[in-house]
Design a protein around this motif. Structure first.
Motif, PDB file in Angstrom:
ATOM      1  N   THR A 196       0.808  -1.229   0.000  1.00  0.00           N
ATOM      2  CA  THR A 196       0.000   0.000   0.000  1.00  0.00           C
ATOM      3  C   THR A 196       0.835   1.271   0.000  1.00  0.00           C
ATOM      4  OG1 THR A 196      -0.165  -0.200   2.416  1.00  0.00           O
ATOM      5  CG2 THR A 196      -2.016  -1.022   1.117  1.00  0.00           C
TER       6      THR A 196
ATOM      7  N   ALA B  50      -1.568   9.454   6.996  1.00  0.00           N
ATOM      8  CA  ALA B  50      -0.885   9.041   5.766  1.00  0.00           C
ATOM      9  C   ALA B  50       0.631   9.067   5.952  1.00  0.00           C
ATOM     10  CB  ALA B  50      -1.291   9.950   4.611  1.00  0.00           C
TER      11      ALA B  50
ATOM     12  N   VAL C 175      -0.185   5.153  -0.785  1.00  0.00           N
ATOM     13  CA  VAL C 175      -0.123   6.226   0.197  1.00  0.00           C
ATOM     14  C   VAL C 175       0.852   7.329  -0.210  1.00  0.00           C
ATOM     15  CG1 VAL C 175       1.682   5.202   1.642  1.00  0.00           C
ATOM     16  CG2 VAL C 175      -0.005   6.722   2.667  1.00  0.00           C
TER      17      VAL C 175
ATOM     18  N   LEU D 239      -8.118   9.743   1.159  1.00  0.00           N
ATOM     19  CA  LEU D 239      -7.727   9.128   2.429  1.00  0.00           C
ATOM     20  C   LEU D 239      -8.670   7.992   2.796  1.00  0.00           C
ATOM     21  CD1 LEU D 239      -6.747  12.232   4.590  1.00  0.00           C
ATOM     22  CD2 LEU D 239      -5.240  10.416   3.770  1.00  0.00           C
TER      23      LEU D 239
ATOM     24  N   ILE E 157       1.606   5.961   7.923  1.00  0.00           N
ATOM     25  CA  ILE E 157       1.544   4.774   7.062  1.00  0.00           C
ATOM     26  C   ILE E 157       2.737   4.735   6.113  1.00  0.00           C
ATOM     27  CG2 ILE E 157       0.194   3.601   5.274  1.00  0.00           C
ATOM     28  CD1 ILE E 157      -2.298   4.940   6.517  1.00  0.00           C
ATOM     29  N   ALA E 158       3.113   5.897   5.596  1.00  0.00           N
ATOM     30  CA  ALA E 158       4.244   5.965   4.669  1.00  0.00           C
ATOM     31  C   ALA E 158       5.541   5.553   5.350  1.00  0.00           C
ATOM     32  CB  ALA E 158       4.374   7.379   4.102  1.00  0.00           C
TER      33      ALA E 158
ATOM     34  N   LEU F  76      -7.809   5.035   0.681  1.00  0.00           N
ATOM     35  CA  LEU F  76      -6.621   4.375   1.220  1.00  0.00           C
ATOM     36  C   LEU F  76      -6.993   3.494   2.410  1.00  0.00           C
ATOM     37  CD1 LEU F  76      -3.557   3.975   1.553  1.00  0.00           C
ATOM     38  CD2 LEU F  76      -3.540   6.061   2.947  1.00  0.00           C
TER      39      LEU F  76
END
Length: 290
Positions: A3, A241, A7, A177, A244-245, A180
């Motif tokens: 993912t 985000a 993202v 978002l 998550i990145a 995602l």
């Protein structure tokens, strides 16, 4: 499918959108609203990570979820906070200043805090989690600083186009978002559902504690109603985000399980803040009648 490749474009768009809002007035807000900036920065950069650390200990989160929750708390404020502040009749200029300031400061604070957390987790369990600080700093510069700078430069060179583009990206950002979150949920449904009671409760407690801390800080710094609402939103709304990145990036942790707390936090955060927005709008409506 990793993912991170979803993202990263979303994060780049969000930070470019934030850059479109930046001008001299945004950073002049540090001078114009010193008490609001102090309250918001203290809440975002100091109080929130401390609260998250306590919540992670309270719920006895395992190593990866512990790191994931701390990543959320160390991330900068979410760009959507500016929209929420506007809808809540908060101080939008203060919101933009705080979001921009936290996005810059966390370039340094995320590596420092997360390195300390990784060491604590290693001592607390047998899980040794290595944090490549240099690569994390480089990734944050590429994903946060550069798109912000590009957005600010585009606004300066093409102000009319920047205004139209900002409006367009503003309509796209929140659905992106949510897309995602939905894709991540589908891909890791078993892990999320298995840990949802614990992570959901931990995220809810963290958000409520963060918003309460924001309210107390606003009162301590003597902010007006608009400033108080903005600080509450800014301290409670994080850039999931970004978390998550960092968690899923092949350059950093390369571990999508670590990103699960950020997804759960994002879902809970939007529900709580929408309820908060509804509450303040009802309060304003009652005041208008009186």
């Amino acid at each position: 499918m990793n993912t991170v490749w979803i993202v990263l474009p979303i994060l780049l768009v969000l930070m470019f959108q934030l850059g479109l809002e930046l001008d001299r007035k945004a950073f002049a807000g540090v001078v114009r609203h010193p008490r609001g900036v102090a309250a918001g920065a203290l809440g975002q950069l100091v109080v929130l990570p401390l609260v998250a650390f306590g919540v992670a200990l309270l719920f006895r989160l395992d190593a990866l979820f512990f790191m994931g929750l701390m990543l959320v708390a160390c991330s900068p404020g979410g760009s959507s906070s500016n929209v929420f502040s506007m809808l809540a009749r908060g101080d939008v200029a203060l919101s933009v200043t705080l979001t921009a300031l936290s996005s810059l400061v966390t370039l340094v604070t995320i590596p420092l805090i997360m390195e300390a957390v990784a060491r604590f987790v290693a001592l607390r369990s047998d899980a040794a989690i290595e944090l490549p600080v240099g690569r994390l700093l480089v990734q944050n510069i590429v994903l946060l600083l550069l798109p912000m700078a590009c957005g600010a430069l585009f606004r300066r060179r093409f102000p009319a186009r920047a205004q139209r583009l900002h409006a367009l990206l503003g309509r796209i950002a929140f659905p992106a978002l949510m897309l995602l979150a939905a894709l991540f949920f589908i891909q890791y449904a078993d892990t999320i559902l298995e840990n949802l009671p614990t992570l959901g409760a931990a995220s809810l407690l963290l958000i409520l504690a963060a918003m309460a801390a924001g309210r107390l800080l606003a009162r301590a710094f003597g902010l007006d109603r608009a400033g108080s609402r903005t600080v509450v939103i800014e301290v409670g709304m994080q850039n999931a985000a970004q978390a998550i990145a960092v968690a899923s990036s092949p350059l950093i942790f390369n571990n999508e399980t670590m990103a699960v707390p950020a997804i759960v936090y994002a879902l809970v955060m939007n529900v709580v803040l929408l309820l908060y927005l509804k509450a303040v709008q009802r309060r304003d409506a009652r005041r208008a009648v009186q």
